[in-house]
Each structure stands twice: as structure tokens, then as C-alpha cells.
Design a protein around this motif. Structure first.
Motif, PDB file in Angstrom:
ATOM      1  N   PRO A  11       0.818  -1.217   0.000  1.00  0.00           N
ATOM      2  CA  PRO A  11       0.000   0.000   0.000  1.00  0.00           C
ATOM      3  C   PRO A  11       0.850   1.263   0.000  1.00  0.00           C
ATOM      4  O   PRO A  11       0.683   2.153   0.835  1.00  0.00           O
ATOM      5  CB  PRO A  11      -0.799  -0.139   1.293  1.00  0.00           C
ATOM      6  N   LEU A  12       1.786   1.333  -0.916  1.00  0.00           N
ATOM      7  CA  LEU A  12       2.719   2.459  -0.959  1.00  0.00           C
ATOM      8  C   LEU A  12       2.518   3.236  -2.250  1.00  0.00           C
ATOM      9  O   LEU A  12       2.375   2.638  -3.317  1.00  0.00           O
ATOM     10  CB  LEU A  12       4.163   1.954  -0.864  1.00  0.00           C
ATOM     11  N   GLU A  13       2.498   4.546  -2.125  1.00  0.00           N
ATOM     12  CA  GLU A  13       2.357   5.413  -3.293  1.00  0.00           C
ATOM     13  C   GLU A  13       3.408   6.496  -3.242  1.00  0.00           C
ATOM     14  O   GLU A  13       3.681   7.059  -2.186  1.00  0.00           O
ATOM     15  CB  GLU A  13       0.963   6.044  -3.318  1.00  0.00           C
ATOM     16  N   THR A  14       3.989   6.794  -4.393  1.00  0.00           N
ATOM     17  CA  THR A  14       4.989   7.850  -4.487  1.00  0.00           C
ATOM     18  C   THR A  14       4.305   9.120  -4.950  1.00  0.00           C
ATOM     19  O   THR A  14       3.615   9.125  -5.972  1.00  0.00           O
ATOM     20  CB  THR A  14       6.099   7.456  -5.483  1.00  0.00           C
ATOM     21  N   ASP A  15       4.490  10.212  -4.180  1.00  0.00           N
ATOM     22  CA  ASP A  15       3.849  11.469  -4.561  1.00  0.00           C
ATOM     23  C   ASP A  15       4.690  12.204  -5.605  1.00  0.00           C
ATOM     24  O   ASP A  15       5.722  11.709  -6.040  1.00  0.00           O
ATOM     25  CB  ASP A  15       3.534  12.344  -3.337  1.00  0.00           C
ATOM     26  N   THR A  16       4.248  13.382  -5.989  1.00  0.00           N
ATOM     27  CA  THR A  16       4.919  14.131  -7.062  1.00  0.00           C
ATOM     28  C   THR A  16       6.329  14.563  -6.683  1.00  0.00           C
ATOM     29  O   THR A  16       7.139  14.855  -7.561  1.00  0.00           O
ATOM     30  CB  THR A  16       4.102  15.377  -7.447  1.00  0.00           C
ATOM     31  N   ASN A  17       6.635  14.605  -5.375  1.00  0.00           N
ATOM     32  CA  ASN A  17       7.973  14.987  -4.920  1.00  0.00           C
ATOM     33  C   ASN A  17       8.886  13.783  -4.713  1.00  0.00           C
ATOM     34  O   ASN A  17      10.003  13.927  -4.229  1.00  0.00           O
ATOM     35  CB  ASN A  17       7.880  15.790  -3.616  1.00  0.00           C
ATOM     36  N   GLY A  18       8.386  12.590  -5.036  1.00  0.00           N
ATOM     37  CA  GLY A  18       9.185  11.387  -4.878  1.00  0.00           C
ATOM     38  C   GLY A  18       9.156  10.806  -3.476  1.00  0.00           C
ATOM     39  O   GLY A  18       9.938   9.924  -3.150  1.00  0.00           O
ATOM     40  N   VAL A  19       8.238  11.274  -2.647  1.00  0.00           N
ATOM     41  CA  VAL A  19       8.115  10.788  -1.274  1.00  0.00           C
ATOM     42  C   VAL A  19       7.133   9.623  -1.259  1.00  0.00           C
ATOM     43  O   VAL A  19       6.030   9.727  -1.791  1.00  0.00           O
ATOM     44  CB  VAL A  19       7.621  11.908  -0.328  1.00  0.00           C
ATOM     45  N   GLN A  79      17.501  11.198   3.429  1.00  0.00           N
ATOM     46  CA  GLN A  79      18.290  11.889   4.452  1.00  0.00           C
ATOM     47  C   GLN A  79      19.250  12.884   3.814  1.00  0.00           C
ATOM     48  O   GLN A  79      19.407  14.013   4.284  1.00  0.00           O
ATOM     49  CB  GLN A  79      19.077  10.864   5.281  1.00  0.00           C
ATOM     50  N   GLN A  80      19.874  12.492   2.708  1.00  0.00           N
ATOM     51  CA  GLN A  80      20.777  13.389   1.999  1.00  0.00           C
ATOM     52  C   GLN A  80      20.030  14.590   1.442  1.00  0.00           C
ATOM     53  O   GLN A  80      20.519  15.723   1.502  1.00  0.00           O
ATOM     54  CB  GLN A  80      21.493  12.634   0.873  1.00  0.00           C
ATOM     55  N   GLN A  81      18.835  14.361   0.918  1.00  0.00           N
ATOM     56  CA  GLN A  81      18.016  15.462   0.412  1.00  0.00           C
ATOM     57  C   GLN A  81      17.656  16.424   1.548  1.00  0.00           C
ATOM     58  O   GLN A  81      17.696  17.644   1.359  1.00  0.00           O
ATOM     59  CB  GLN A  81      16.734  14.929  -0.241  1.00  0.00           C
ATOM     60  N   ALA A  82      17.302  15.877   2.692  1.00  0.00           N
ATOM     61  CA  ALA A  82      16.939  16.716   3.842  1.00  0.00           C
ATOM     62  C   ALA A  82      18.127  17.556   4.293  1.00  0.00           C
ATOM     63  O   ALA A  82      17.977  18.752   4.608  1.00  0.00           O
ATOM     64  CB  ALA A  82      16.434  15.844   4.991  1.00  0.00           C
ATOM     65  N   GLN A  83      19.322  16.975   4.300  1.00  0.00           N
ATOM     66  CA  GLN A  83      20.522  17.722   4.684  1.00  0.00           C
ATOM     67  C   GLN A  83      20.803  18.841   3.689  1.00  0.00           C
ATOM     68  O   GLN A  83      21.171  19.948   4.078  1.00  0.00           O
ATOM     69  CB  GLN A  83      21.721  16.784   4.784  1.00  0.00           C
ATOM     70  N   GLU A  84      20.608  18.561   2.409  1.00  0.00           N
ATOM     71  CA  GLU A  84      20.835  19.576   1.379  1.00  0.00           C
ATOM     72  C   GLU A  84      19.841  20.724   1.530  1.00  0.00           C
ATOM     73  O   GLU A  84      20.221  21.899   1.446  1.00  0.00           O
ATOM     74  CB  GLU A  84      20.730  18.957  -0.020  1.00  0.00           C
ATOM     75  N   ILE A  85      18.591  20.404   1.769  1.00  0.00           N
ATOM     76  CA  ILE A  85      17.569  21.436   1.968  1.00  0.00           C
ATOM     77  C   ILE A  85      17.896  22.256   3.218  1.00  0.00           C
ATOM     78  O   ILE A  85      17.770  23.479   3.214  1.00  0.00           O
ATOM     79  CB  ILE A  85      16.169  20.800   2.053  1.00  0.00           C
ATOM     80  N   ARG A  86      18.334  21.591   4.272  1.00  0.00           N
ATOM     81  CA  ARG A  86      18.714  22.287   5.508  1.00  0.00           C
ATOM     82  C   ARG A  86      19.867  23.260   5.235  1.00  0.00           C
ATOM     83  O   ARG A  86      19.855  24.402   5.680  1.00  0.00           O
ATOM     84  CB  ARG A  86      19.108  21.268   6.575  1.00  0.00           C
ATOM     85  N   ARG A  87      20.858  22.805   4.478  1.00  0.00           N
ATOM     86  CA  ARG A  87      22.000  23.665   4.126  1.00  0.00           C
ATOM     87  C   ARG A  87      21.537  24.875   3.309  1.00  0.00           C
ATOM     88  O   ARG A  87      21.966  26.007   3.556  1.00  0.00           O
ATOM     89  CB  ARG A  87      23.044  22.878   3.331  1.00  0.00           C
ATOM     90  N   MET A  88      20.675  24.629   2.337  1.00  0.00           N
ATOM     91  CA  MET A  88      20.162  25.727   1.499  1.00  0.00           C
ATOM     92  C   MET A  88      19.396  26.740   2.349  1.00  0.00           C
ATOM     93  O   MET A  88      19.566  27.951   2.186  1.00  0.00           O
ATOM     94  CB  MET A  88      19.253  25.179   0.395  1.00  0.00           C
ATOM     95  N   ASN A  89      18.577  26.248   3.263  1.00  0.00           N
ATOM     96  CA  ASN A  89      17.812  27.146   4.127  1.00  0.00           C
ATOM     97  C   ASN A  89      18.713  27.947   5.050  1.00  0.00           C
ATOM     98  O   ASN A  89      18.467  29.125   5.302  1.00  0.00           O
ATOM     99  CB  ASN A  89      16.767  26.378   4.932  1.00  0.00           C
ATOM    100  N   GLN A  90      19.751  27.330   5.569  1.00  0.00           N
ATOM    101  CA  GLN A  90      20.676  28.047   6.445  1.00  0.00           C
ATOM    102  C   GLN A  90      21.440  29.110   5.679  1.00  0.00           C
ATOM    103  O   GLN A  90      21.766  30.159   6.221  1.00  0.00           O
ATOM    104  CB  GLN A  90      21.631  27.068   7.123  1.00  0.00           C
ATOM    105  N   THR A  91      21.703  28.848   4.410  1.00  0.00           N
ATOM    106  CA  THR A  91      22.371  29.839   3.578  1.00  0.00           C
ATOM    107  C   THR A  91      21.435  31.019   3.304  1.00  0.00           C
ATOM    108  O   THR A  91      21.846  32.174   3.393  1.00  0.00           O
ATOM    109  CB  THR A  91      22.807  29.197   2.241  1.00  0.00           C
ATOM    110  N   ARG A  92      20.195  30.713   2.996  1.00  0.00           N
ATOM    111  CA  ARG A  92      19.221  31.761   2.688  1.00  0.00           C
ATOM    112  C   ARG A  92      18.771  32.517   3.936  1.00  0.00           C
ATOM    113  O   ARG A  92      18.507  33.713   3.875  1.00  0.00           O
ATOM    114  CB  ARG A  92      17.996  31.146   2.007  1.00  0.00           C
TER     115      ARG A  92
END
Length: 112
Positions: A11-19, A79-92
Motif C-alpha cells: 500500500p505504498l504510493e509515491t507522490d509528485t515529490n518522490g516521497v 536523508q541526503q536530500q533533507a541535509q541539502e535542503i537544511r543547508r540551502m535554508n541556512q544559507t538563505r
């Protein structure tokens, strides 16, 4: 009477963001696997996340156990995507001095 055995897909579905989400809910595969790895039972998972169906949780756990390498690779990628997003947010949005700015704003409001 014969029992008809039918294999149902996970019962797994992948959404438009790949989650990957469980069933028709917003609960992610990441969440179910994380709490399962902590020793939480399927019944407790449903109690914590009432939008889930017990059968879907068992099927998700079975999927994880059958495809552990693939799921672990997916979780590592997330997890790698989350770290990248965190880095981008900290930069912004530089978090340095945020506490001081908030405390100054609070003190200013209290002085009125």
C-alpha cells in the motif's frame, strides 16, 4: 469451500515529490520504518497515526523486511536530500543571531 489467495501490492504510493507514502495517507514510509526500527508494534503505529489501517502497516513492514536494502537506500537518499535542503535554508536564512533578535523584539514589545 476453497480459500482464494490473492497477492495484493504494497500500500505504498509515491507522490509528485518522490516521497513514498503509506496508503492514501500523508504518513511516509520513512516514518513507519523509523518507529518500527525503534521496536514499536504495528498496533502502536496505528495508535500513533490513526489515519493508517492496521493491514497497511503490516504490509508496509513486510515490504520493508522483504526489500530492506532498497528501502534503506531510499531512506539514505531522503536523508541526503533533507541535509541539502537544511543547508540551502541556512544559507538563505542565516540562523546566527536569531535568538538575540527574537529576545530583543520580545523585550521591545514588553516595554510598551
Amino acid at each position: 469451500m476453497t480459500l482464494a489467495i490473492v497477492a495484493e501490492p504494497a500500500p505504498l504510493e509515491t507522490d509528485t515529490n518522490g516521497v513514498v507514502r503509506v496508503g492514501k495517507t500523508r504518513v511516509t514510509l520513512d516514518t513507519v520504518v523509523a518507529v518500527f526500527q525503534q521496536g514499536v508494534t504495528a498496533e502502536e503505529i496505528v495508535y500513533r497515526y490513526p489515519s493508517l489501517k492496521l493491514a497497511d502497516v503490516y504490509a508496509t513492514i513486510a515490504f520493508y523486511l522483504n526489500y530492506q536494502q532498497e528501502v534503506e537506500a531510499y531512506l539514505q537518499q531522503r536523508q541526503q536530500q533533507a541535509q541539502e535542503i537544511r543547508r540551502m535554508n541556512q544559507t538563505r536564512f542565516d540562523p546566527q543571531g536569531l535568538r538575540d533578535r527574537l529576545l530583543a523584539r520580545k523585550a521591545e514589545q514588553e516595554s510598551y
